[in-house]
Design an enzyme around this catalytic site. Sequence first.
Site, PDB file in Angstrom:
ATOM      1  CG  ASN A  41      42.611  14.886  37.952  1.00  0.00           C
ATOM      2  OD1 ASN A  41      42.362  15.917  38.393  1.00  0.00           O
ATOM      3  ND2 ASN A  41      42.516  14.820  36.384  1.00  0.00           N
TER       4      ASN A  41
ATOM      5  CE  LYS B 298      38.763  13.609  35.517  1.00  0.00           C
ATOM      6  NZ  LYS B 298      38.591  13.419  34.058  1.00  0.00           N
TER       7      LYS B 298
ATOM      8  CG  HIS C 154      43.937  16.616  32.605  1.00  0.00           C
ATOM      9  ND1 HIS C 154      42.746  16.587  31.791  1.00  0.00           N
ATOM     10  CD2 HIS C 154      43.806  15.524  33.385  1.00  0.00           C
ATOM     11  CE1 HIS C 154      42.180  15.459  32.063  1.00  0.00           C
ATOM     12  NE2 HIS C 154      42.791  14.802  33.131  1.00  0.00           N
TER      13      HIS C 154
ATOM     14  CD  GLU D  93      39.068  16.358  32.197  1.00  0.00           C
ATOM     15  OE1 GLU D  93      39.217  16.784  33.397  1.00  0.00           O
ATOM     16  OE2 GLU D  93      38.456  15.137  32.168  1.00  0.00           O
TER      17      GLU D  93
ATOM     18  CD  GLU E 199      45.463  11.544  31.860  1.00  0.00           C
ATOM     19  OE1 GLU E 199      45.174  10.594  32.873  1.00  0.00           O
ATOM     20  OE2 GLU E 199      44.895  12.765  31.844  1.00  0.00           O
TER      21      GLU E 199
ATOM     22  N   GLY F 275      37.313   9.390  31.151  1.00  0.00           N
ATOM     23  CA  GLY F 275      35.873   9.611  31.600  1.00  0.00           C
ATOM     24  C   GLY F 275      34.994   8.995  30.562  1.00  0.00           C
TER      25      GLY F 275
ATOM     26  CB  SER G 108      38.196   4.537  31.480  1.00  0.00           C
ATOM     27  OG  SER G 108      37.511   5.526  30.968  1.00  0.00           O
TER      28      SER G 108
END
Length: 254
Positions: A9, A11, A95, A97, A167, A173, A213
């Site tokens: 991904n 991003k 996701h 985010e 996730e 991150g 991560s």
Amino acid sequence: MRKPLIAGNWKMYKTINEAVELANGAKRELLDFSEVDIVLCPPFTSLDSVYEVIMDTDIKLGAQNLYWQEEGAFTGEVSPIMLKDCGCEYVIIGHSERRKYFAETDETVNKKIKTALAVGLIPIVCVGETLKERESQKTIEVVQRQLQQGLKEIAKDTFSKIVIAYEPVWAIGTGKTATPQQAQEVHKFIRDWIEDNYSSDIAQKTRILYGGSVKPSNIEELMREEDIDGALVGGASLKVSSFVDITRNAVKIR
Ligand code: PEP
């Protein structure tokens, strides 16, 4: 046996030139590597150019989002038909985010999954709890709600095409990875949920990825767990060397 899948991904990183360079690097290093399904998910602006690089390989293209209408007056959105047109076979949906910064809900996730499936895109559906939810022992409750509402009314015959990515939000991150045991516990819960709501056959076929991560140094221990079938990789997918090492290390134990 489920074939491992590693998805990168990217991003909101990489210009078109940088994306092409990264895709070329992955192609060069992983050209004959058929033990893992590999998916690259660049930003919308680079989909077409990355597709040009990988179209003659087994590496697949994925998008990071889509809108649930096929076309219309929806300024700024990208439709599933447009993604197919660029060569996408996969699309990341829900996701964390997007849930956090763009008000994505289980309801919009559900609409997006249904639209993706309707045009033949494979959704990579993200679920996972925040740190606060984990600390208050709500991990399973949250993941169960995301599955129940996000995957509401998905027909049996299409469910097996879905990929699920667990996730934990606190691991994305941050450099903090869930331990293999923490991840396995949730992956097992997800597989049991699929079995209870669909069938044991579908549960056994569905790939459940871990994300948060993931690095070349921790993928191997994660992949040792029975219900972890691969990874959705953010930061470490932005460099050829780390993405390639993760992909290779994912199957070291098999
Ligand atoms: C992600 O973006 O899905 C992700 C898992 O990011 P990272 O690997 O950087 O934690």
